[in-house]
Design a protein around this motif. Structure first.
Motif, short mmCIF file in Angstrom:
data_model
loop_
_atom_site.label_atom_id
_atom_site.label_comp_id
_atom_site.label_asym_id
_atom_site.label_seq_id
_atom_site.Cartn_x
_atom_site.Cartn_y
_atom_site.Cartn_z
N ALA A 1 7.23 28.55 51.30
CA ALA A 1 7.00 28.20 52.71
C ALA A 1 5.74 27.35 52.86
CB ALA A 1 6.89 29.47 53.55
N VAL A 2 4.67 27.73 52.13
CA VAL A 2 3.41 26.98 52.20
C VAL A 2 3.60 25.57 51.64
CG1 VAL A 2 1.05 26.84 51.29
CG2 VAL A 2 1.93 29.01 52.16
N ASP B 1 -1.94 34.69 42.32
CA ASP B 1 -1.35 36.02 42.53
C ASP B 1 -0.04 36.16 41.76
OD1 ASP B 1 -3.44 36.64 44.16
OD2 ASP B 1 -2.38 36.28 46.05
N ILE B 2 0.80 35.12 41.83
CA ILE B 2 2.09 35.17 41.13
C ILE B 2 1.86 35.23 39.62
CG2 ILE B 2 4.17 33.82 40.60
CD1 ILE B 2 4.06 32.81 43.51
N THR C 1 8.16 38.07 47.14
CA THR C 1 7.52 37.84 48.45
C THR C 1 6.48 36.70 48.34
OG1 THR C 1 7.79 40.15 49.02
CG2 THR C 1 6.17 38.89 50.30
N GLN C 2 5.67 36.79 47.25
CA GLN C 2 4.67 35.76 47.04
C GLN C 2 5.32 34.40 46.79
OE1 GLN C 2 2.12 37.17 48.25
NE2 GLN C 2 0.61 37.22 46.61
N THR D 1 -2.11 27.82 48.48
CA THR D 1 -1.17 27.60 47.38
C THR D 1 -1.77 28.05 46.06
OG1 THR D 1 -0.16 25.73 48.54
CG2 THR D 1 0.18 25.85 46.17
N MET D 2 -3.04 27.67 45.82
CA MET D 2 -3.71 28.07 44.59
C MET D 2 -3.84 29.58 44.51
SD MET D 2 -4.25 25.36 42.86
CE MET D 2 -5.39 26.00 41.63
N SER D 3 -4.16 30.21 45.63
CA SER D 3 -4.29 31.67 45.66
C SER D 3 -2.96 32.34 45.36
CB SER D 3 -4.82 32.11 47.03
OG SER D 3 -4.88 33.52 47.11
N LEU D 4 -1.89 31.81 45.98
CA LEU D 4 -0.56 32.39 45.73
C LEU D 4 -0.14 32.19 44.28
CD1 LEU D 4 1.26 31.30 49.01
CD2 LEU D 4 0.77 33.65 48.30
#
Length: 428
Positions: free
Chosen positions: A210-211, A91-92, A203-204, A85-88
């Motif tokens: 979803a995560v 990224d976002i 997409t992210q 989640t933190m990575s996404l």
């Protein structure tokens, strides 16, 4: 809290029933105080239940261990989801920065495109005006040359100048056009890049949703697992309490069983002692009966068998003596020991002028013996004497012609001949 505890006990009951174990009764309900019945069956049953509880406790501990391992795996998975989640989110956030930068560049490009379009249009208008001017002024110069009013050289110079201006205008227009096309291409590229960034961001974001949904579901599952572990651990504690109570019950039953055995042993010993005393009493009574039985009489003077006067009618041997002799006289030296012919209780041990010192013994069943003319009394009234026990010493007190024993036997108050029941030979 009470509802929770009731629910836990309900779960404990279900688990116990599933394992084939009934609820453990308390020590008070198990102990049947004040009974001589053996507690061994209850002890065995209590030990069996304790073993079953310990087995159930081990199985529950195994289950809790497995649940905690699963909990650990889920926590690691949750940590991975959090990291994802933190990575996404990073990224976002990065994509949003790129999109903002791209939109800024696109905005600048669009502004540059508008400026290029304006420059191209201005150049085009300028070129059109110049061409129009040159065309109009160029024709006049050519007529002047034909009419001889102007130089041909000036005409050619003028034409060359126009061509240069036209070529310059065309080049400048081409350059503006190329610059506009380049800006258009840049705009298209930026728009494509921006569209790609938006798609990547969507997409992210979809993956993030979803995560987060999976993380929320796992969090619910983890909470349920933690609650289940909590319930099982409290149930485990209840098992421990029940095992401790059952152990106390076993100890109490074993204590009662030991007391029962000790009490039975005490009663057994008491019974043995009672039977022994009864046997002794029986033997004593038999001995007494034997000792007191007229059929078991013994000779009263073991040291002498000399009879000086028999039972029945006789001539009085001395003044005051009876002509009907109610016994037998046995001669013996003064001081000779006289024994009881049979056992009995001394009723008289006294003196009178006729009998001298004498002893009367009651043998029960109406039997009585008398020992007269003693020199010494060895017993007193109330004494119980055994058969053969010394009672007097031979003497010659009272109405007597010499040292001897007058031995009399009475049955129901009637004098009988002692020689009908005993002789000197009975001592042997």
């Amino acid at each position: 809290m009470k509802k929770k505890r009731k629910r836990i006990w309900f779960l404990v009951s279900l688990l116990l029933l599933s394992l084939g174990i009934g609820m453990v009764p308390s020590a008070v309900n198990q102990v049947l105080a004040g009974t001589s019945k053996s507690y061994q069956d209850q002890i065995d049953a209590a030990k069996k239940k304790k073993q079953e509880l310990e087995q159930a406790q081990k199985e529950l501990e195994k289950k809790i261990k497995e649940l905690k391992e699963k909990q650990g795996d889920m926590e690691e998975y949750m940590l991975a989801l959090d990291e994802k989640t933190m990575s996404l989110l990073e990224d976002i956030d990065h994509l949003e920065g790129e999109i903002a930068a791209c939109e800024e560049i696109l905005k600048q490009t669009q502004e540059e495109l508008e400026a290029a379009k304006i420059k191209e249009a201005d150049q085009y208008e300028t070129m059109k005006k110049r061409i129009c001017y040159m065309y109009e002024n160029g024709e006049t110069g050519f007529l002047e040359v034909l009419l001889g009013q102007g130089s041909l050289s000036d005409l050619f110079n003028q034409m060359e100048y126009r061509r240069e201006i036209t070529r310059y205008d065309n080049q400048l227009l081409d350059r503006y056009h190329e610059a506009k096309l380049q800006v258009i291409n840049t705009e298209a590229l930026l728009e494509a890049q921006l569209a790609e960034l938006h798609i990547l961001k969507e997409t992210q974001e979809a993956e993030l949703a979803a995560v987060e949904e999976l993380s929320a579901a796992k969090a619910v599952e983890l909470a349920a697992l933690a609650e289940s572990i909590g319930v099982d651990e409290e149930m485990l504690f209840n098992f421990w309490e029940e095992i401790m109570e059952q152990g106390a019950t076993v100890e109490e039953l074993e204590r009662l069983e030991a007391e029962r055995i000790a009490e039975e042993e005490r009663k057994r010993k008491e019974e043995e002692e009672r039977l022994r005393r009864e046997e002794e009493e029986r033997k004593k009574q038999e001995a007494m009966k034997k000792n007191q039985s007229i059929d078991n009489m013994i000779w009263p003077i073991p040291a002498s068998s000399r009879i000086t006067s028999y039972f029945g009618y006789r001539k009085a041997p001395a003044k005051g003596a009876s002509t009907y002799h109610k016994g037998i006289d046995v001669g013996a030296p003064t001081g000779t020991t006289v024994i009881a012919a049979i056992a009995g209780t001394v009723t008289k041990a006294t003196y009178n002028s006729t009998s001298g010192y004498y002893v009367v013994i009651d043998h029960g069943n109406g039997v009585e013996t008398k020992y007269l003319h003693a020199s010494k009394l060895l017993v007193k009234a109330g004494d119980y004497v055994e058969r053969g026990q010394p009672v007097i010493k031979v003497g010659s007190t009272g109405v007597s012609t010499g040292a001897h024993l007058h031995f009399g036997l009475f049955i129901n108050g009637v004098a009988v001949n002692p020689l009908d029941y005993v002789t000197y030979e009975d001592n042997k």
